[in-house]
Design an enzyme around this catalytic site. Structure first.
Site, PDB file in Angstrom:
ATOM      1  N   LYS A  22       0.837  -1.214   0.000  1.00  0.00           N
ATOM      2  CA  LYS A  22       0.000   0.000   0.000  1.00  0.00           C
ATOM      3  C   LYS A  22       0.862   1.250   0.000  1.00  0.00           C
ATOM      4  O   LYS A  22       0.636   2.169  -0.786  1.00  0.00           O
ATOM      5  CB  LYS A  22      -0.909  -0.003   1.233  1.00  0.00           C
ATOM      6  CG  LYS A  22      -1.609   1.322   1.460  1.00  0.00           C
ATOM      7  CD  LYS A  22      -2.511   1.294   2.668  1.00  0.00           C
ATOM      8  CE  LYS A  22      -1.859   1.697   3.960  1.00  0.00           C
ATOM      9  NZ  LYS A  22      -1.575   3.145   4.080  1.00  0.00           N
ATOM     10  N   ASN A  23       1.825   1.301   0.905  1.00  0.00           N
ATOM     11  CA  ASN A  23       2.585   2.545   1.064  1.00  0.00           C
ATOM     12  C   ASN A  23       3.539   2.813  -0.093  1.00  0.00           C
ATOM     13  O   ASN A  23       4.046   3.918  -0.235  1.00  0.00           O
ATOM     14  CB  ASN A  23       3.353   2.544   2.395  1.00  0.00           C
ATOM     15  CG  ASN A  23       2.420   2.740   3.571  1.00  0.00           C
ATOM     16  OD1 ASN A  23       1.234   3.008   3.399  1.00  0.00           O
ATOM     17  ND2 ASN A  23       2.958   2.592   4.770  1.00  0.00           N
ATOM     18  N   CYS A 117      -7.161  20.356  10.030  1.00  0.00           N
ATOM     19  CA  CYS A 117      -5.999  20.576  10.892  1.00  0.00           C
ATOM     20  C   CYS A 117      -5.072  21.621  10.289  1.00  0.00           C
ATOM     21  O   CYS A 117      -4.920  21.704   9.085  1.00  0.00           O
ATOM     22  CB  CYS A 117      -5.182  19.304  11.052  1.00  0.00           C
ATOM     23  SG  CYS A 117      -6.035  18.048  11.940  1.00  0.00           S
ATOM     24  N   ARG A 122      -1.355  18.567  12.729  1.00  0.00           N
ATOM     25  CA  ARG A 122      -1.209  17.267  12.073  1.00  0.00           C
ATOM     26  C   ARG A 122      -0.251  17.518  10.930  1.00  0.00           C
ATOM     27  O   ARG A 122      -0.647  17.834   9.813  1.00  0.00           O
ATOM     28  CB  ARG A 122      -2.563  16.777  11.586  1.00  0.00           C
ATOM     29  CG  ARG A 122      -2.482  15.345  11.205  1.00  0.00           C
ATOM     30  CD  ARG A 122      -3.806  14.668  11.365  1.00  0.00           C
ATOM     31  NE  ARG A 122      -3.690  13.317  10.895  1.00  0.00           N
ATOM     32  CZ  ARG A 122      -4.690  12.589  10.521  1.00  0.00           C
ATOM     33  NH1 ARG A 122      -5.902  13.068  10.541  1.00  0.00           N
ATOM     34  NH2 ARG A 122      -4.491  11.356  10.102  1.00  0.00           N
ATOM     35  N   PRO A 123       1.005  17.414  11.214  1.00  0.00           N
ATOM     36  CA  PRO A 123       1.972  18.198  10.455  1.00  0.00           C
ATOM     37  C   PRO A 123       2.307  17.708   9.061  1.00  0.00           C
ATOM     38  O   PRO A 123       2.454  16.512   8.811  1.00  0.00           O
ATOM     39  CB  PRO A 123       3.218  18.145  11.343  1.00  0.00           C
ATOM     40  CG  PRO A 123       3.063  16.952  12.196  1.00  0.00           C
ATOM     41  CD  PRO A 123       1.617  16.623  12.277  1.00  0.00           C
ATOM     42  N   VAL A 124       2.409  18.688   8.176  1.00  0.00           N
ATOM     43  CA  VAL A 124       3.092  18.505   6.897  1.00  0.00           C
ATOM     44  C   VAL A 124       4.158  19.601   6.796  1.00  0.00           C
ATOM     45  O   VAL A 124       4.604  19.945   5.719  1.00  0.00           O
ATOM     46  CB  VAL A 124       2.127  18.541   5.680  1.00  0.00           C
ATOM     47  CG1 VAL A 124       1.283  17.284   5.608  1.00  0.00           C
ATOM     48  CG2 VAL A 124       1.238  19.771   5.706  1.00  0.00           C
ATOM     49  N   LEU A 126       7.221  19.619   7.508  1.00  0.00           N
ATOM     50  CA  LEU A 126       8.517  19.225   6.934  1.00  0.00           C
ATOM     51  C   LEU A 126       8.442  19.133   5.411  1.00  0.00           C
ATOM     52  O   LEU A 126       9.400  19.454   4.710  1.00  0.00           O
ATOM     53  CB  LEU A 126       8.987  17.893   7.528  1.00  0.00           C
ATOM     54  CG  LEU A 126       9.192  17.885   9.051  1.00  0.00           C
ATOM     55  CD1 LEU A 126       9.503  16.481   9.561  1.00  0.00           C
ATOM     56  CD2 LEU A 126      10.316  18.847   9.456  1.00  0.00           C
ATOM     57  N   ASP A 307       4.544   0.507  12.051  1.00  0.00           N
ATOM     58  CA  ASP A 307       3.342  -0.146  11.521  1.00  0.00           C
ATOM     59  C   ASP A 307       3.213  -1.616  11.955  1.00  0.00           C
ATOM     60  O   ASP A 307       2.205  -2.259  11.662  1.00  0.00           O
ATOM     61  CB  ASP A 307       3.316  -0.061   9.983  1.00  0.00           C
ATOM     62  CG  ASP A 307       2.960   1.343   9.503  1.00  0.00           C
ATOM     63  OD1 ASP A 307       2.580   2.197  10.326  1.00  0.00           O
ATOM     64  OD2 ASP A 307       3.057   1.584   8.280  1.00  0.00           O
ATOM     65  N   ARG A 399      -8.700  -0.323   4.560  1.00  0.00           N
ATOM     66  CA  ARG A 399      -7.823   0.676   3.945  1.00  0.00           C
ATOM     67  C   ARG A 399      -6.476   0.049   3.585  1.00  0.00           C
ATOM     68  O   ARG A 399      -5.823   0.497   2.647  1.00  0.00           O
ATOM     69  CB  ARG A 399      -7.568   1.835   4.918  1.00  0.00           C
ATOM     70  CG  ARG A 399      -8.750   2.768   5.100  1.00  0.00           C
ATOM     71  CD  ARG A 399      -8.322   3.984   5.908  1.00  0.00           C
ATOM     72  NE  ARG A 399      -6.964   4.343   5.541  1.00  0.00           N
ATOM     73  CZ  ARG A 399      -6.010   4.701   6.405  1.00  0.00           C
ATOM     74  NH1 ARG A 399      -6.268   4.794   7.671  1.00  0.00           N
ATOM     75  NH2 ARG A 399      -4.803   4.995   5.975  1.00  0.00           N
TER      76      ARG A 399
HETATM   77  C1  UD1 Z   1       4.365   6.857   6.449  1.00  0.00           C
HETATM   78  C2  UD1 Z   1       3.505   5.644   6.224  1.00  0.00           C
HETATM   79  C3  UD1 Z   1       2.958   5.128   7.545  1.00  0.00           C
HETATM   80  C4  UD1 Z   1       4.105   4.884   8.520  1.00  0.00           C
HETATM   81  C5  UD1 Z   1       4.983   6.118   8.640  1.00  0.00           C
HETATM   82  C6  UD1 Z   1       6.226   5.876   9.477  1.00  0.00           C
HETATM   83  C7  UD1 Z   1       2.628   6.051   4.011  1.00  0.00           C
HETATM   84  C8  UD1 Z   1       1.454   6.364   3.175  1.00  0.00           C
HETATM   85  N1  UD1 Z   1       2.414   6.012   5.333  1.00  0.00           N
HETATM   86  O1  UD1 Z   1       3.544   7.879   6.988  1.00  0.00           O
HETATM   87  O2  UD1 Z   1       2.249   3.919   7.312  1.00  0.00           O
HETATM   88  O3  UD1 Z   1       3.570   4.579   9.787  1.00  0.00           O
HETATM   89  O4  UD1 Z   1       5.422   6.540   7.330  1.00  0.00           O
HETATM   90  O5  UD1 Z   1       6.974   4.830   8.976  1.00  0.00           O
HETATM   91  O6  UD1 Z   1       3.697   5.795   3.522  1.00  0.00           O
HETATM   92  N2  UD1 Z   1       6.180  14.622  10.887  1.00  0.00           N
HETATM   93  C9  UD1 Z   1       6.258  15.968  11.184  1.00  0.00           C
HETATM   94  N3  UD1 Z   1       6.137  16.863  10.160  1.00  0.00           N
HETATM   95  C10 UD1 Z   1       5.934  16.485   8.869  1.00  0.00           C
HETATM   96  C11 UD1 Z   1       5.867  15.107   8.569  1.00  0.00           C
HETATM   97  C12 UD1 Z   1       5.984  14.197   9.603  1.00  0.00           C
HETATM   98  O7  UD1 Z   1       6.425  16.343  12.336  1.00  0.00           O
HETATM   99  O8  UD1 Z   1       5.847  17.356   7.979  1.00  0.00           O
HETATM  100  C13 UD1 Z   1       6.314  13.620  11.979  1.00  0.00           C
HETATM  101  C14 UD1 Z   1       5.079  12.742  12.141  1.00  0.00           C
HETATM  102  O9  UD1 Z   1       4.114  13.360  12.960  1.00  0.00           O
HETATM  103  C15 UD1 Z   1       5.687  11.509  12.772  1.00  0.00           C
HETATM  104  C16 UD1 Z   1       7.064  11.417  12.102  1.00  0.00           C
HETATM  105  O10 UD1 Z   1       7.341  12.720  11.613  1.00  0.00           O
HETATM  106  O11 UD1 Z   1       5.868  11.711  14.152  1.00  0.00           O
HETATM  107  C17 UD1 Z   1       7.183  10.427  10.967  1.00  0.00           C
HETATM  108  O12 UD1 Z   1       6.125  10.607  10.071  1.00  0.00           O
HETATM  109  P1  UD1 Z   1       6.224  10.281   8.523  1.00  0.00           P
HETATM  110  O13 UD1 Z   1       7.411   9.426   8.244  1.00  0.00           O
HETATM  111  O14 UD1 Z   1       6.084  11.533   7.758  1.00  0.00           O
HETATM  112  O15 UD1 Z   1       4.921   9.426   8.309  1.00  0.00           O
HETATM  113  P2  UD1 Z   1       4.042   9.382   7.003  1.00  0.00           P
HETATM  114  O16 UD1 Z   1       4.913   9.638   5.833  1.00  0.00           O
HETATM  115  O17 UD1 Z   1       2.824  10.228   7.188  1.00  0.00           O
END
Ligand code: UD1
Length: 420
Positions: A22-23, A117, A122-124, A126, A307, A399
């Site tokens: 999926k990912n 958010c 619920r951060p993006v 980064l 996961d 999902r």
């Molecule tokens: C992806 C996977 C998810 C997995 C996760 C960690 C997909 C679709 N999903 O999620 O199944 O559990 O990697 O291996 O591939 N963070 C920030 N700011 C940001 C982005 C992330 O603070 O802009 C934080 C998140 O809150 C979290 C950490 O960084 O604490 C890691 O998150 P991230 O690796 O980004 O997870 P996803 O890519 O969303």
């Protein structure tokens, strides 16, 4: 809303074919937006998140042709929108992976923020910070994150202060069509990121350092059509292995990629499993024994995957001895614990650490899925519980798991889907 009804107590044994990841599939599907022509992706898992991504691409004018062998042909020659709307994004946070491709192709993108958010909550943040290094200007208005690079994207140096999987993927995709060189440091090394990079290379991108934490991308003017086969899902595979191990049973997985699963396989061996692997199969055998509890700390790849955390808590709940599972990647990812406690599990939760003392048997109970991996762990708990367990809100599981009840039934589980 569907439920899963499980009558626990059976030892699992048999063979299961692992689906596509999926990912990996979600960002790979999004690469179609970057190509003014046909791309073909094979080994696509049949999942709700994949359907959501295909709908999202369809809304942007991408032609989608699915066949019954699990392949999809996508054609974004007539892409006509740069908007990822709220109604689709809210059901799948991973929709954010269209941001990089839209910016790369159209130099602008509007992606709804899930659930209203703000960045940070619920951060993006980064993703945004890194794409700014490539010349994108962002604003957040009306619940949308809007990015623009009027003069096109320009390669740059990106250093992630924290490792992020989809963040790395967004920058990788954007950089593939940026002018000049981009270097991504502290990049995520997850196999799904490497699979995306391999796919981009098949479509004409120039990327070095694939699999390492430093990715070097030379931007090209255009990507071209091509074909890519999606890697097997290491989390689905791991979930079936843990399910078999928790029941003291055995299981053979086919069509998998054991080399992506070292951390999970090590922990299963520590739990007492006998494991044999070939290049594409894994056989696990507990020889009828109860598992031994294991200690786990989640970290980025190649460490133990967040996961897989919930599934191992379920295993520890019925294992011999005590185990500690610590979550370091996500906050609030222990929602399965209160449900397992209702099934008789002895778990103390202090902060992000779940300390478990294994019990001989859990007791079946009605339980509620809260998220994808938590639901998988509740299914495992149901398989090792006496009596009936009803797992509610199965849409979470759909999902990310393809026909989980059919695959588990093939292993001898007494599980059925009930429509209510
Ligand atoms: C992806 C996977 C998810 C997995 C996760 C960690 C997909 C679709 N999903 O999620 O199944 O559990 O990697 O291996 O591939 N963070 C920030 N700011 C940001 C982005 C992330 O603070 O802009 C934080 C998140 O809150 C979290 C950490 O960084 O604490 C890691 O998150 P991230 O690796 O980004 O997870 P996803 O890519 O969303």
């Amino acid at each position: 809303m569907d439920r899963l009804l499980i009558r626990g107590g059976r030892q699992l044994s048999g063979e299961v074919k692992v689906s596509g990841a999926k990912n990996a599939a979600l960002p790979i599907l999004a690469t179609a937006l970057m190509v003014p022509g046909k791309v073909r992706f094979e080994n696509l898992p049949h999942l709700n998140d994949v359907t959501t991504m295909l709908q999202l691409l369809g809304r942007m004018g991408v032609e989608v042709l699915l066949d019954d062998t699990g392949s999809v042909e996508l054609d974004a020659s007539h892409m006509n929108s740069i908007v990822a709307p709220y109604d689709l994004v809210r059901t799948m946070r991973a929709s954010i992976v269209v941001l990089g491709p839209l910016l790369a192709r159209a130099h602008e993108a509007e992606v709804s923020l899930p659930g209203g958010c703000a960045i940070g909550a619920r951060p993006v943040n980064l993703h945004v910070k890194a794409l700014e290094r490539l010349g994108v200007e962002f604003e957040v208005t009306d619940g949308y994150i809007k990015g623009r690079a009027p003069g096109g994207l320009v390669g740059g140096k990106v250093l992630f202060e924290k490792i992020t999987v989809t963040g790395t993927e967004n920058v990788l995709m954007a950089a593939a069509l940026a002018k000049g060189e981009t270097i991504i440091e502290n990049a995520a090394r997850e196999p799904e990121v490497s699979d995306l990079a391999d796919c981009l290379v098949a479509l004409g991108a120039k990327i070095e350092g694939i699999g390492s934490d430093t990715l070097c991308i030379q931007g090209v003017e255009q990507l071209h059509g091509g074909t890519h086969r999606i890697i097997p899902d290491r989390i689905e595979a791991g979930t079936f292995l843990v399910a078999a191990a928790a029941t003291g049973g055995s299981c053979t997985l086919t069509d998998c990629e054991p080399k992506h699963m070292d951390a999970t396989l090590l922990k299963l061996e520590e739990a007492g499993a006998h494991i044999d692997r070939t290049d594409t199969t894994i056989s696990l055998d507990m020889q009828g024994r109860r598992p031994k509890a294991v200690d786990i700390t989640t970290v980025e790849y190649p460490g133990f995957a967040t996961d897989m955390q919930a599934q191992f808590v379920a295993l520890n709940a019925v294992a011999e001895g005590s185990g500690r599972v610590t979550e370091t990647i996500f906050e609030n990812r222990m929602m399965h614990i209160p449900e397992m406690q209702r099934m008789g599990a002895k778990i103390d939760l202090h902060g992000a650490t779940a300390s478990t003392t294994g019990v001989d048997r859990l007791k079946g109970a009605p339980v509620m899925s809260t998220d994808l991996r938590a639901s998988a762990s509740l299914v495992i708990a149901g398989l090792v519980a006496d009596g009936e367990t009803v797992v509610d809100r199965v849409y979470h599981i759909d999902r990310g798991y393809e026909r989980i009840e059919e695959k588990l039934r093939r292993l001898g589980a007494d599980i059925e889907r009930v429509r209510v």
